[in-house]
Enzyme design. Structure first.
Site, PDB file in Angstrom:
ATOM      1  N   ASP A  28      93.468  25.636  17.831  1.00 11.68           N
ATOM      2  CA  ASP A  28      92.347  25.391  16.914  1.00 11.68           C
ATOM      3  C   ASP A  28      91.155  24.780  17.652  1.00 11.68           C
ATOM      4  OD1 ASP A  28      90.986  25.259  14.547  1.00 11.68           O
ATOM      5  OD2 ASP A  28      92.105  23.566  13.743  1.00 11.68           O
ATOM      6  N   ASN A  30      88.077  26.616  18.461  1.00 16.32           N
ATOM      7  CA  ASN A  30      87.187  27.529  19.204  1.00 16.32           C
ATOM      8  C   ASN A  30      85.771  27.512  18.636  1.00 16.32           C
ATOM      9  OD1 ASN A  30      89.485  28.305  20.541  1.00 16.32           O
ATOM     10  ND2 ASN A  30      89.696  30.279  19.488  1.00 16.32           N
ATOM     11  N   ASN A  76      93.033  34.209   7.882  1.00 19.56           N
ATOM     12  CA  ASN A  76      91.830  34.400   8.695  1.00 19.56           C
ATOM     13  C   ASN A  76      90.991  35.611   8.265  1.00 19.56           C
ATOM     14  OD1 ASN A  76      93.303  33.143  11.801  1.00 19.56           O
ATOM     15  ND2 ASN A  76      92.023  32.091  10.313  1.00 19.56           N
ATOM     16  N   SER A 204      99.167  24.520   8.432  1.00 17.94           N
ATOM     17  CA  SER A 204      98.424  25.747   8.113  1.00 17.94           C
ATOM     18  C   SER A 204      99.286  27.011   8.081  1.00 17.94           C
ATOM     19  CB  SER A 204      97.256  25.936   9.083  1.00 17.94           C
ATOM     20  OG  SER A 204      96.402  24.825   9.027  1.00 17.94           O
TER      21      SER A 204
HETATM   22  C1  FPP Z   1      90.908  28.694  15.662  1.00 15.25           C
HETATM   23  O1  FPP Z   1      89.631  28.252  16.022  1.00 15.25           O
HETATM   24  C2  FPP Z   1      91.233  29.907  16.338  1.00 15.25           C
HETATM   25  C3  FPP Z   1      91.426  31.127  15.756  1.00 15.25           C
HETATM   26  C4  FPP Z   1      91.298  31.390  14.319  1.00 15.25           C
HETATM   27  C5  FPP Z   1      91.740  32.297  16.544  1.00 15.25           C
HETATM   28  C6  FPP Z   1      92.530  32.045  17.783  1.00 15.25           C
HETATM   29  C7  FPP Z   1      92.086  33.016  18.749  1.00 15.25           C
HETATM   30  C8  FPP Z   1      92.093  32.867  20.090  1.00 15.25           C
HETATM   31  C9  FPP Z   1      92.624  31.711  20.813  1.00 15.25           C
HETATM   32  C10 FPP Z   1      91.484  33.891  20.930  1.00 15.25           C
HETATM   33  C11 FPP Z   1      91.896  35.218  20.634  1.00 15.25           C
HETATM   34  C12 FPP Z   1      93.318  35.398  20.934  1.00 15.25           C
HETATM   35  C13 FPP Z   1      93.765  36.491  21.442  1.00 15.25           C
HETATM   36  C14 FPP Z   1      95.218  36.686  21.670  1.00 15.25           C
HETATM   37  C15 FPP Z   1      92.823  37.534  21.837  1.00 15.25           C
HETATM   38  P1  FPP Z   1      88.553  28.075  14.870  1.00 15.25           P
HETATM   39  O2  FPP Z   1      87.619  29.228  14.927  1.00 15.25           O
HETATM   40  O3  FPP Z   1      89.249  27.862  13.572  1.00 15.25           O
HETATM   41  O4  FPP Z   1      87.848  26.770  15.338  1.00 15.25           O
HETATM   42  P2  FPP Z   1      87.001  25.805  14.397  1.00 15.25           P
HETATM   43  O5  FPP Z   1      87.995  25.162  13.450  1.00 15.25           O
HETATM   44  O6  FPP Z   1      86.410  24.833  15.372  1.00 15.25           O
HETATM   45  O7  FPP Z   1      85.972  26.649  13.695  1.00 15.25           O
END
Ligand code: FPP
Length: 248
Positions: A28, A30, A76, A204
């Site tokens: 989590d 990104n 998602n 989650s």
């Molecule tokens: C959560 O961060 C992450 C995700 C919903 C997707 C996870 C994806 C990756 C690590 C990369 C893609 C993976 C592959 C295998 C290609 P968020 O966007 O919820 O972060 P935030 O809460 O800060 O917005």
């Protein structure tokens, strides 16, 4: 490899005899990582995919047998079309890289979740990658795609019900071991350690059945910033907790 320096500059040593066999990670943060840098979300997910590659290698080096990562949840899909498309494009790229590398890697890649909702070309990449790596003897990397713990249980219950209806089982014969055979994680030991990054302390809908006795480790680090040292820190924490499984 088992020696490390933690964030307080203490030199610590992991116990090689007590390494978890299975680690699960909720990757989590990104989006926040990208926002902090005024970058588009996709840049955050791209950085997250890079971190996943690095942490997989660290897990291999540490002798971890199973690593399960939450890449895309059943919830998602509610994100913007643009973000969903961005993640799916990254996934295509990531799977392709893996297919190209599969010959020399010793990693078995396995997808959990309901892949039938993913685009046809991604489903084909998944079949190809699972096929190419199914006899690998090194670490197993389980990637959760369109995965939800409740959805997994519902799918399992529907299949069990069919088998009860067609006489394969009597209802009273269904115990934990039988039900586990219907889960996406059948034949995978339950994780001893679950890590979630970015300061959120929630499950989650990840691996609901499998984490009944799992140790939970939460860190403030955002996923793209998560390092091998953070992984070792979480394992160290796990090794220094007492696990009682409801006993004394
Ligand atoms: C959560 O961060 C992450 C995700 C919903 C997707 C996870 C994806 C990756 C690590 C990369 C893609 C993976 C592959 C295998 C290609 P968020 O966007 O919820 O972060 P935030 O809460 O800060 O917005």
């Amino acid at each position: 490899m088992f020696h490390f320096v933690n964030n307080n500059k203490q030199e610590l040593q992991l116990n090689e005899q007590n390494m978890p066999k299975h680690i699960a990670i909720i990757m989590d943060g990104n989006g926040r990582w990208a926002a902090k840098r005024a970058l588009p979300k996709k840049a955050g997910h791209r950085a997250g995919a890079k971190t996943l590659e690095n942490i997989s290698q660290s897990a291999i080096d540490l002798g971890i047998e199973h690593l399960t990562v939450y890449a895309f949840s059943t919830e998602n899909w509610k994100r913007s079309d643009e973000e969903v498309k961005g993640i799916m494009d990254l996934l295509r790229e990531y799977l392709k890289n893996y297919i190209d590398r599969a010959k020399k890697d010793n990693v078995r890649v396995h997808i959990i979740g309901d892949v039938t909702r993913l685009d046809e070309d991604i489903q084909q990449q998944i079949v190809e990658l699972e096929q190419l790596t199914k006899h690998k003897t090194g670490m197993s990397l389980h990637i959760a795609l369109n995965y939800g713990g409740r959805d997994e249980l519902l799918r399992a219950i529907r299949k069990v019900s069919e088998d009860v209806a067609n006489g394969k089982y009597q209802p009273e014969e269904i115990g934990e071991e039988q039900l586990e055979q219907y889960l996406d994680t059948k034949e995978i030991p339950d994780p001893e350690l679950l890590i979630r990054t970015s300061g959120e302390e929630r499950i989650s809908n990840f691996l609901l059945w499998q984490i009944a006795y799992t140790e939970l480790s939460f860190t403030e680090k955002l996923w793209p910033d998560f390092t091998e040292q953070d992984l070792k820190q979480a394992i160290y924490q796990y090794q220094n907790r007492e696990r009682r499984f409801g006993g004394r």
